[in-house]
Design an enzyme around this catalytic site. Structure first.
Site, short mmCIF file in Angstrom:
data_model
loop_
_atom_site.label_atom_id
_atom_site.label_comp_id
_atom_site.label_asym_id
_atom_site.label_seq_id
_atom_site.Cartn_x
_atom_site.Cartn_y
_atom_site.Cartn_z
CB SER A 3 -0.90 0.01 1.24
OG SER A 3 -1.83 1.07 1.20
CG HIS B 38 -1.55 4.73 3.14
ND1 HIS B 38 -2.20 3.66 2.56
CD2 HIS B 38 -1.69 4.57 4.47
CE1 HIS B 38 -2.71 2.90 3.49
NE2 HIS B 38 -2.42 3.43 4.67
CB CYS C 145 -7.33 1.11 27.51
SG CYS C 145 -6.80 -0.16 28.66
#
Length: 462
Positions: A194, A196, A320
Site C-alpha cells: 500500500s 501510503h 483501552c
C-alpha cells in the site's frame, strides 16, 4: 508537532507531491485510448508499473495497481484460492496478520473453506518449521506478512517460502510495512502493498502475481489492470506512488540506519525512565523505525490523549483505546501486556531532538495517568496474618482497573495467599499474567466465574 505514527500512514514524500502535481496535467486522459492524450497517459502508467515492479522484484506484467492495499490483499487471497480450488480449500495464515488478511480468511471460512492459524512466539514471529507443518493436504494458499504492523517484528519469509515451494503451495506476502525499506527476499508467489505506508498518496495499492501461479480474479472485471483491478486507474496517484517508492528506496539504507539508532534509544531508555513497562517485539529482527511498549496501570486512551496534548502523535493496540474491550489480536497472539500500549513509528526525517523530548515527556505523562487512576505507589509488605484469600470484583470495569485493583490488595494477603480477580474485560487474560511476571507473583490460572466473566487467580509469593 512530532508525528510518530508512520506505520499507519507516512507523510507524503516530496517526490510524491511533485509527481502528483505534474501528472495532474499530463495524466488525466484514458490510458486505454489511442489518441495522443491517451498515449501520453499510457506512457506514464507503463513507466510507473516498470518502476514499481523493479522495486518489488517482479516483472512489469506481473504487477497491477489497485485502489488500496486492502483491496490488493482481498483480490490476491480470493483469486489465488479460486485458482486452486481443485487442490483444496485450506488457507494457512499467521496469527498476527493484518486485519485485511484475517477478514479475507473469515469470508473464506464462511463460504465453507478451512483456515489454519499458525501461532507466534512472544516476539511476534512465527516458527518456520511450525508454519511448514501447517501446510497440510489440500492447502490452496498460505499468507505471511513480511513484518508486523504493530510491533515491527520481521517474519522468516524466505524460509517459509522455501517450505511452501517444496509442497507446491503459493505464498502471499503482505509487504505493506516493509516494501519501502527493501524488497522481500525469498520465492514468494504473490505480494501486496500500500502506497501510503511508504510516503505515497493514499488510495493506491499494488498486487504482484508471479507467472505460473494459478489465479482466477473474483467478481466483475473489465479490461483494465489485467482484469484484476477493475475501474479507471487513478493515474496521478499511481505515478506519485511509484515515484515515491523509488525515492524512499534510494534513501532507505542511510535513513533506516539513522532511525534504527533512534528506536534503539527509545527501546533502552523507556524501561529505565518509566517503571513497570514491557517493550515488545523482536529487538533485532525488526523494522528500523518502529517500537512498541506497554505500561502497567495505564488507561491507553488517556495516555494517547495526554501525549497528543504534549504534541506527539502515536498509536496503540490497547483495548483501552476501543469500545470493544478486546485487545489487539497481535498482542493477544503474542501473549504480552496490552494495557497502556504505545506504538511509536518514526517517519523519515524525524529529528533526534523530537525523540529526546518524547523521552523527557513520557515519564511525567505516565505518572500523571497512574496517579489519577489511584495506582498504589509501592507494593505493600507481607502481613504476618491476614485472610488466606481475597476476591476482587472488577466485572464491568475496563482495563487497567482490574490489574490496579489486584495491585491494591495483593499486600493484604500473606505469602502463599491468593487473590481472585473477577473480570469480563478480555484484556485481563493478558494483563493479569503479565502483571504476575513483572511483579514476581504466581499466576495460578483462570476459570469461569459464577457471576459471569472469568475468575483469575493469583498467589502471592513475595
Amino acid at each position: 508537532m512530532p508525528y510518530f505514527d508512520a506505520a499507519s500512514a507516512a507523510p507524503l514524500h516530496p517526490v510524491a507531491r511533485q509527481a502528483l502535481l505534474a501528472s495532474l496535467d499530463e495524466g488525466w486522459a484514458d490510458p486505454a485510448r489511442l489518441y495522443r492524450e491517451g498515449r501520453r497517459a499510457r506512457l506514464l502508467l507503463d513507466a510507473a508499473r516498470e518502476a514499481a515492479a523493479e522495486a518489488v522484484g517482479c516483472r512489469a506484467d506481473e504487477l497491477v495497481f489497485t485502489p488500496s492495499g486492502t483491496r490488493a490483499v482481498h483480490a490476491g487471497v480470493s483469486g489465488a484460492l479460486a485458482g486452486r480450488r481443485r487442490v483444496g480449500n485450506r488457507l494457512v495464515v499467521s496469527a498476527v496478520e493484518h486485519s485485511s488478511v484475517l477478514h479475507a480468511a473469515e469470508v473464506h471460512a464462511a463460504a465453507g473453506g478451512t483456515v489454519a492459524e499458525v501461532p507466534v512466539d512472544r516476539s511476534g514471529a512465527v516458527d518456520a518449521g511450525a508454519f511448514a507443518a501447517a501446510l497440510g493436504e489440500g492447502t490452496a494458499l498460505a499468507c505471511l506478512q513480511s513484518a508486523n504492523h504493530e510491533v515491527g517484528t520481521e517474519q522468516p519469509v524466505a524460509e517459509v517460502a522455501e517450505a511452501c515451494r517444496g509442497v507446491g503451495v503459493p505464498l502471499l506476502v503482505d509487504a505493506a510495512q516493509s516494501l519501502g525499506w527493501g524488497p522481500v527476499e525469498g520465492g514468494w508467489s504473490l505480494l501486496a502493498a500500500s502506497a501510503h505506508k511508504w510516503g505515497g498518496p493514499a488510495g493506491v495499492g499494488l498486487l504482484a502475481v508471479r507467472k505460473g501461479v494459478r489465479f482466477a480474479p473474483q467478481g466483475p472485471s473489465d479490461e483494465r489492470e489485467s482484469g484484476r483491478a477493475p475501474g479507471f486507474e487513478n493515474l496521478p496517484a499511481i505515478v506519485a506512488a511509484a515515484a515515491s517508492l523509488r525515492a524512499v528506496r534510494a534513501e532507505a539504507a542511510a535513513e533506516g540506519a539513522r532511525l534504527r539508532a533512534l528506536v534503539d534509544r527509545i527501546r533502552a531508555r523507556v524501561p529505565e525512565l518509566v517503571p513497570d513497562v514491557e517493550v515488545v517485539g523482536d529487538p533485532v529482527r525488526r523494522l528500523p523505525h518502529l517500537v512498541t511498549f506497554s505500561c502497567l496501570y495505564v488507561d491507553g486512551e488517556t495516555l494517547l490523549h495526554e501525549l497528543d496534548r504534549e504534541g506527539f502523535s502515536v498509536s496503540s493496540g490497547s483495548s483501552c483505546t476501543s469500545s470493544t474491550l478486546t485487545p489487539s489480536h497481535v498482542l493477544r497472539a503474542m501473549g504480552v501486556l496490552s494495557e497502556g500500549n504505545v506504538r511509536v513509528s518514526l517517519p523519515a526525517g524525524t529529528a533526534e531532538e523530537d525523540v529526546d523530548r518524547f523521552l523527557d515527556v513520557l515519564p511525567g505523562v505516565v505518572a500523571g495517568v497512574r496517579e489519577r487512576l489511584g495506582v498504589p505507589a509501592a507494593p505493600a509488605a507481607a502481613p504476618a496474618v491476614g485472610p488466606g484469600s481475597l476476591v476482587v470484583d472488577a466485572l464491568g470495569r475496563r482495563c487497567p482497573i482490574p490489574v490496579i485493583e489486584l495491585a491494591k490488595v495483593i499486600g493484604d494477603v500473606p505469602v502463599g495467599g491468593t487473590v481472585t480477580v473477577l473480570a469480563d474485560d478480555e484484556a485481563a487474560r493478558l494483563d493479569i499474567p503479565a502483571w504476575c511476571a513483572m511483579r514476581d507473583q504466581e499466576y495460578v490460572g483462570e476459570e469461569d466465574a459464577p457471576e459471569g466473566g472469568r475468575a483469575y487467580v493469583v498467589r502471592r509469593t513475595s
